[in-house]
Design an enzyme around this catalytic site. Structure first.
Site, PDB file in Angstrom:
ATOM      1  N   ARG A 248      -7.212  -2.949  -2.101  1.00 26.21           N
ATOM      2  CA  ARG A 248      -6.683  -4.179  -2.668  1.00 26.21           C
ATOM      3  C   ARG A 248      -7.210  -5.298  -1.786  1.00 26.21           C
ATOM      4  NH1 ARG A 248      -5.386  -6.090  -7.357  1.00 26.21           N
ATOM      5  NH2 ARG A 248      -3.628  -7.532  -7.323  1.00 26.21           N
ATOM      6  N   GLU A 299      -1.458 -16.823   0.219  1.00 24.95           N
ATOM      7  CA  GLU A 299      -2.121 -15.525   0.148  1.00 24.95           C
ATOM      8  C   GLU A 299      -2.095 -15.025  -1.294  1.00 24.95           C
ATOM      9  OE1 GLU A 299      -0.981 -13.143   3.582  1.00 24.95           O
ATOM     10  OE2 GLU A 299      -1.079 -11.363   2.314  1.00 24.95           O
ATOM     11  N   TYR A 347      -2.617   3.108   5.998  1.00 25.27           N
ATOM     12  CA  TYR A 347      -1.900   1.851   6.090  1.00 25.27           C
ATOM     13  C   TYR A 347      -1.391   1.698   7.533  1.00 25.27           C
ATOM     14  CZ  TYR A 347       1.131  -1.635   3.711  1.00 25.27           C
ATOM     15  OH  TYR A 347       1.736  -2.782   3.253  1.00 25.27           O
ATOM     16  N   ASP A 349      -0.533  -0.024  11.116  1.00 28.86           N
ATOM     17  CA  ASP A 349      -0.238  -1.279  11.790  1.00 28.86           C
ATOM     18  C   ASP A 349      -1.081  -1.353  13.069  1.00 28.86           C
ATOM     19  OD1 ASP A 349       1.560  -2.617  10.155  1.00 28.86           O
ATOM     20  OD2 ASP A 349       3.230  -1.366  10.817  1.00 28.86           O
TER      21      ASP A 349
HETATM   22  P1  FAD Z   1     -10.466  -4.070  11.174  1.00 30.83           P
HETATM   23  O1  FAD Z   1      -9.675  -5.138  11.807  1.00 30.83           O
HETATM   24  O2  FAD Z   1     -10.666  -4.115   9.694  1.00 30.83           O
HETATM   25  O3  FAD Z   1     -11.887  -4.024  11.887  1.00 30.83           O
HETATM   26  C1  FAD Z   1     -12.988  -3.338  11.367  1.00 30.83           C
HETATM   27  C2  FAD Z   1     -14.221  -4.187  11.643  1.00 30.83           C
HETATM   28  O4  FAD Z   1     -15.379  -3.446  11.282  1.00 30.83           O
HETATM   29  C3  FAD Z   1     -14.241  -5.470  10.822  1.00 30.83           C
HETATM   30  O5  FAD Z   1     -14.365  -6.581  11.679  1.00 30.83           O
HETATM   31  C4  FAD Z   1     -15.474  -5.302   9.924  1.00 30.83           C
HETATM   32  O6  FAD Z   1     -16.151  -6.526   9.688  1.00 30.83           O
HETATM   33  C5  FAD Z   1     -16.311  -4.336  10.728  1.00 30.83           C
HETATM   34  N1  FAD Z   1     -17.248  -3.550   9.922  1.00 30.83           N
HETATM   35  C6  FAD Z   1     -16.974  -2.814   8.819  1.00 30.83           C
HETATM   36  N2  FAD Z   1     -18.093  -2.242   8.356  1.00 30.83           N
HETATM   37  C7  FAD Z   1     -19.097  -2.628   9.191  1.00 30.83           C
HETATM   38  C8  FAD Z   1     -20.486  -2.363   9.222  1.00 30.83           C
HETATM   39  N3  FAD Z   1     -21.078  -1.584   8.291  1.00 30.83           N
HETATM   40  N4  FAD Z   1     -21.241  -2.910  10.198  1.00 30.83           N
HETATM   41  C9  FAD Z   1     -20.666  -3.730  11.139  1.00 30.83           C
HETATM   42  N5  FAD Z   1     -19.352  -4.007  11.152  1.00 30.83           N
HETATM   43  C10 FAD Z   1     -18.573  -3.457  10.190  1.00 30.83           C
HETATM   44  N6  FAD Z   1      -0.471  -4.960  11.427  1.00 30.83           N
HETATM   45  C11 FAD Z   1       0.610  -5.202  12.194  1.00 30.83           C
HETATM   46  O7  FAD Z   1       0.859  -4.461  13.155  1.00 30.83           O
HETATM   47  N7  FAD Z   1       1.427  -6.287  11.961  1.00 30.83           N
HETATM   48  C12 FAD Z   1       1.196  -7.152  10.942  1.00 30.83           C
HETATM   49  O8  FAD Z   1       1.945  -8.115  10.758  1.00 30.83           O
HETATM   50  C13 FAD Z   1       0.077  -6.914  10.097  1.00 30.83           C
HETATM   51  N8  FAD Z   1      -0.199  -7.732   9.074  1.00 30.83           N
HETATM   52  C14 FAD Z   1      -1.281  -7.496   8.285  1.00 30.83           C
HETATM   53  C15 FAD Z   1      -1.546  -8.386   7.251  1.00 30.83           C
HETATM   54  C16 FAD Z   1      -2.655  -8.185   6.435  1.00 30.83           C
HETATM   55  C17 FAD Z   1      -2.921  -9.154   5.305  1.00 30.83           C
HETATM   56  C18 FAD Z   1      -3.517  -7.078   6.676  1.00 30.83           C
HETATM   57  C19 FAD Z   1      -4.718  -6.844   5.798  1.00 30.83           C
HETATM   58  C20 FAD Z   1      -3.260  -6.192   7.711  1.00 30.83           C
HETATM   59  C21 FAD Z   1      -2.142  -6.391   8.524  1.00 30.83           C
HETATM   60  N9  FAD Z   1      -1.874  -5.546   9.607  1.00 30.83           N
HETATM   61  C22 FAD Z   1      -0.762  -5.787  10.385  1.00 30.83           C
HETATM   62  C23 FAD Z   1      -2.745  -4.408   9.938  1.00 30.83           C
HETATM   63  C24 FAD Z   1      -3.843  -4.764  10.958  1.00 30.83           C
HETATM   64  O9  FAD Z   1      -4.672  -5.773  10.421  1.00 30.83           O
HETATM   65  C25 FAD Z   1      -4.658  -3.523  11.272  1.00 30.83           C
HETATM   66  O10 FAD Z   1      -3.833  -2.497  11.765  1.00 30.83           O
HETATM   67  C26 FAD Z   1      -5.801  -3.745  12.282  1.00 30.83           C
HETATM   68  O11 FAD Z   1      -6.390  -5.003  12.188  1.00 30.83           O
HETATM   69  C27 FAD Z   1      -6.834  -2.683  12.064  1.00 30.83           C
HETATM   70  O12 FAD Z   1      -7.860  -2.748  13.015  1.00 30.83           O
HETATM   71  P2  FAD Z   1      -9.206  -1.945  12.755  1.00 30.83           P
HETATM   72  O13 FAD Z   1     -10.045  -2.092  13.958  1.00 30.83           O
HETATM   73  O14 FAD Z   1      -8.885  -0.583  12.285  1.00 30.83           O
HETATM   74  O15 FAD Z   1      -9.882  -2.634  11.467  1.00 30.83           O
HETATM   75  N1  UDP Z   2       7.905  -6.160  -0.548  1.00 33.08           N
HETATM   76  C1  UDP Z   2       8.664  -6.682  -1.574  1.00 33.08           C
HETATM   77  N2  UDP Z   2       9.159  -7.945  -1.459  1.00 33.08           N
HETATM   78  C2  UDP Z   2       8.951  -8.708  -0.381  1.00 33.08           C
HETATM   79  C3  UDP Z   2       8.185  -8.176   0.688  1.00 33.08           C
HETATM   80  C4  UDP Z   2       7.662  -6.905   0.570  1.00 33.08           C
HETATM   81  O1  UDP Z   2       8.867  -6.017  -2.572  1.00 33.08           O
HETATM   82  O2  UDP Z   2       9.416  -9.864  -0.342  1.00 33.08           O
HETATM   83  C5  UDP Z   2       7.347  -4.793  -0.700  1.00 33.08           C
HETATM   84  C6  UDP Z   2       5.950  -4.819  -1.329  1.00 33.08           C
HETATM   85  O3  UDP Z   2       5.853  -3.680  -2.169  1.00 33.08           O
HETATM   86  C7  UDP Z   2       5.045  -4.677  -0.143  1.00 33.08           C
HETATM   87  C8  UDP Z   2       5.860  -3.740   0.744  1.00 33.08           C
HETATM   88  O4  UDP Z   2       7.216  -4.152   0.541  1.00 33.08           O
HETATM   89  O5  UDP Z   2       3.801  -4.120  -0.511  1.00 33.08           O
HETATM   90  C9  UDP Z   2       5.518  -3.801   2.223  1.00 33.08           C
HETATM   91  O6  UDP Z   2       5.735  -5.123   2.689  1.00 33.08           O
HETATM   92  P1  UDP Z   2       5.177  -5.618   4.069  1.00 33.08           P
HETATM   93  O7  UDP Z   2       5.699  -6.981   4.313  1.00 33.08           O
HETATM   94  O8  UDP Z   2       5.383  -4.553   5.073  1.00 33.08           O
HETATM   95  O9  UDP Z   2       3.642  -5.686   3.682  1.00 33.08           O
HETATM   96  P2  UDP Z   2       2.343  -6.144   4.455  1.00 33.08           P
HETATM   97  O10 UDP Z   2       2.718  -7.030   5.584  1.00 33.08           O
HETATM   98  O11 UDP Z   2       1.673  -4.875   4.871  1.00 33.08           O
HETATM   99  O12 UDP Z   2       1.612  -6.884   3.401  1.00 33.08           O
END
Ligand code: FAD
Ligand code: UDP
Length: 367
Positions: A248, A299, A347, A349
């Site tokens: 997604r 977002e 998924y 963190d």
């Molecule tokens: P990434 O951060 O995705 O790093 C992978 C890197 O590899 C990227 O920079 C990419 O560009 C690079 N890459 C990929 N393919 C190639 C290639 N072929 N060549 C060169 N480079 C490449 N976690 C929390 O604990 N708390 C939160 O509040 C939280 N909020 C989030 C909110 C969102 C919207 C998202 C998407 C994630 C969130 N997370 C959160 C999860 C967190 O982002 C991840 O756990 C963490 O960033 C993962 O690190 P990573 O190194 O596995 O991956």
């Molecule tokens: N969620 C929801 N309502 C909210 C916030 C979260 O139903 O106001 C649900 C939604 O399905 C989401 C899941 O809880 O995908 C996990 O939320 P979280 O905030 O942990 O998501 P993330 O930070 O990973 O986007």
């Protein structure tokens, strides 16, 4: 051999792994496709505020060693995540707790709230939840499901709650106390000065090549390193040989506003289906900012295509089975280590990614 490890991806997994192996005397080289390090935790300064470019990131963990580890590379502030949900112009506290139940039904005591929710659960008559909708109703009843879960989840994931796995909602706490802390974790906070600084400190003195995609430069790296660490999507490494894993994606719309305080909270969720974004982030509140301006990000969930960033893995049966096929290929390719959120199709963190990278580094050294 120029390098012991060629590490693809300068996100948390790549940076922690590179740091640990360098500390053990190994020669590491990091390749990053984006023009900056940090992966999805990257923050950049706008109007004196650390802006979370790829979505709000709140560090939280129960892992004492991981907490001590990150504190070696950044000082953390005392931010506690307490998002609010907006539904049809009304405000509800998250996660689901006594404040939410009071706003929803006017109930004041845990016994009243439990009675209300138990009544709705019994009326729904769901014995074994088969999908997210049934799981949510069995957890908090129909009203909360309809107002705070259904619309948000369906826009977030682009499909009906009946077609989503129940585990997604199990992340959210349900509490019969007046406690708005979104997480149950023992430690929580935001790195003072941003996440980018934390990752830069991890990568200090380690060569990093930015704007460099390993997949288009494989030939160039042939024979120049001992082992490859790949933190991009596993299906891209195999050129989608088994088919494409599904993700997604998100689109972020960021603007700087000439006002001190836009919404009074770092995270405001919009749980109505018809509002096209899921949440609005006001970054300064993550760091108790007092700047005259503010920066907000909306977002918008997006369908994923091969050109879009893969933000969330879609861990349904089909994709988990497909990932197993790729994992079987990886198992017979011991010179490559797949890691991180994309490489593991989990998924994860931040703290789980750091834990996985520390464990992987430890396994490299001690077998
Ligand atoms: P990434 O951060 O995705 O790093 C992978 C890197 O590899 C990227 O920079 C990419 O560009 C690079 N890459 C990929 N393919 C190639 C290639 N072929 N060549 C060169 N480079 C490449 N976690 C929390 O604990 N708390 C939160 O509040 C939280 N909020 C989030 C909110 C969102 C919207 C998202 C998407 C994630 C969130 N997370 C959160 C999860 C967190 O982002 C991840 O756990 C963490 O960033 C993962 O690190 P990573 O190194 O596995 O991956
Ligand atoms: N969620 C929801 N309502 C909210 C916030 C979260 O139903 O106001 C649900 C939604 O399905 C989401 C899941 O809880 O995908 C996990 O939320 P979280 O905030 O942990 O998501 P993330 O930070 O990973 O986007």
């Amino acid at each position: 051999m120029e390098y012991d490890y060629l590490i693809v991806g300068a996100g948390l997994f790549g940076a922690v792994f590179a740091h640990e192996m360098t500390a053990k005397g190994k020669r590491c080289m990091v390749l990053e496709r984006r023009p900056h390090v940090g992966g999805n935790v990257y923050t950049e300064e706008i109007a004196g505020i650390q802006v979370h470019r790829y979505g709000a990131h709140i560090f939280h963990t129960n892992d004492a060693a991981v907490w001590q580890y990150v504190n070696r590379f950044a000082a953390f502030n005392h931010y506690i995540n307490a998002p609010i949900a907006m539904y049809q112009g009304r405000v509800y506290n998250l996660p689901f707790n006594m404040n939410t139940f009071y706003a929803m039904w006017g109930v004041r005591t845990p016994a009243e709230a439990q009675k209300k929710i138990a009544g709705q659960i019994a009326a729904a008559g769901i014995a074994e939840p088969k999908n997210l909708e049934e799981q949510a109703i069995r957890l908090v009843g129909q009203d909360i499901y309809e107002r705070l879960i259904k619309g948000y989840t369906e826009k977030q994931w682009g499909r009906s709650c009946r077609d989503l796995p129940a585990f997604i909602i199990q992340r959210l706490p349900v509490r019969y106390t007046y406690n708005n802390n979104y997480f149950n974790a023992r430690w929580q906070g935001i790195p003072i000065g941003g996440y980018t600084q934390l990752v830069e400190n991890l990568l200090k003195d380690i060569p990093v090549q930015l704007g460099s995609d390993y997949l288009t430069e494989r030939d160039n790296w042939q024979g120049r390193f001992g082992r490859l660490v790949f933190t991009g999507p596993m299906d891209t490494y195999y050129d989608f040989a088994e088919g494409a894993l599904e993700y997604r994606s998100l689109r972020f719309e960021t603007e700087t506003l000439a006002m001190e305080n836009y919404q009074g909270n770092a995270v405001v969720n919009y749980t109505e289906r018809k509002v096209p974004y899921t949440r609005v982030i006001e970054h300064k509140h993550f760091e108790f900012g007092t700047q005259p301006q503010t920066v907000v990000t909306r977002e918008y969930p997006q369908a994923w295509s091969k050109d879009a960033e893969p933000y969330y893995t879609v861990n349904d049966e089909r994709n988990n089975a497909l990932y197993s096929q790729y994992a079987a290929r990886a198992a017979v390719e011991p010179q490559v280590l797949f890691g991180g959120r994309l490489g593991s199709y989990r998924y994860y963190d931040m703290d789980q990614v750091i834990r996985a990278a520390l464990d992987a580094a430890e396994a490299e050294i001690n077998g």
